[in-house]
Design an enzyme around this catalytic site. Sequence first.
Site, short mmCIF file in Angstrom:
data_model
loop_
_atom_site.label_atom_id
_atom_site.label_comp_id
_atom_site.label_asym_id
_atom_site.label_seq_id
_atom_site.Cartn_x
_atom_site.Cartn_y
_atom_site.Cartn_z
N ASP A 18 0.81 -1.22 0.00
CA ASP A 18 0.00 0.00 0.00
C ASP A 18 0.84 1.27 0.00
OD1 ASP A 18 -2.14 -1.71 0.26
OD2 ASP A 18 -2.99 -0.73 2.02
N HIS A 57 3.61 -2.31 3.09
CA HIS A 57 3.62 -0.97 2.51
C HIS A 57 4.90 -0.72 1.72
CE1 HIS A 57 0.69 -0.69 5.77
NE2 HIS A 57 0.14 0.33 5.11
#
Length: 229
Positions: free
Chosen positions: A55, A199
């Site tokens: 992400d 992430h």
Amino acid sequence: MRLTRNLAAGFAFASAVVAGVVAAPSAPAQAQAQTTSFEIVDLAAAKKTVALTFDDGPSKYTPQILDILKRNKVKATFCMLGNNVGPYAATARRVVREGHRLCNHSRSHPNFTKLSNTAARNQVVWTQNKIYSVTKVRPKVFRFPYGASNSRTRTVVRAQNLRILGWTVDTRDWSRPGTATITSRAVKGTRPGAVILMHDGGGNRSQTVASLNATIRQLKAKGYTFVLA
């Protein structure tokens, strides 16, 4: 035909996920953004499959992650912020070129439950258009920032013909707990059909990069096959 132990466990796990009891928000603002609902794509939970998702990119760390994925012959799903796609256009195009999946993660990472319908739609549509203008691919998947959604905002997203993507394993790598901890959380939390949240943007992701090779290696050693979320 009798269900094997793995098959039964896989279906039980998938049921728990759909019920929203497995996944949890995974960003510093998660305390203010309680996740109200999750939808996890069916990843053939009866088989030992796992999906890696990243992400908040693209960022300067994304090429390093792509290098590791390429060496290990693994495909992943990248949930991109619209505001990051332009500055890292070449990286966004590389994600597509190397066979990974694009996911719309909004333009600027707001809590959607606090947005009006119009503002939520603008976040989604602007990012769809930006990603398409750079990569010539329109994402078919959307992940809510913080995992925060409600029936109203899910309706807004689905109106754009987007499937909503959650997760089942939260490495909480954004907190920079150490590379060994990130790997341990990913591997220990994985069950057949798992979706792992990590992430590639939003801050210093050097620990995520450093942990990734071991995470992949250990999951492969457990017999997992990597799939797209």
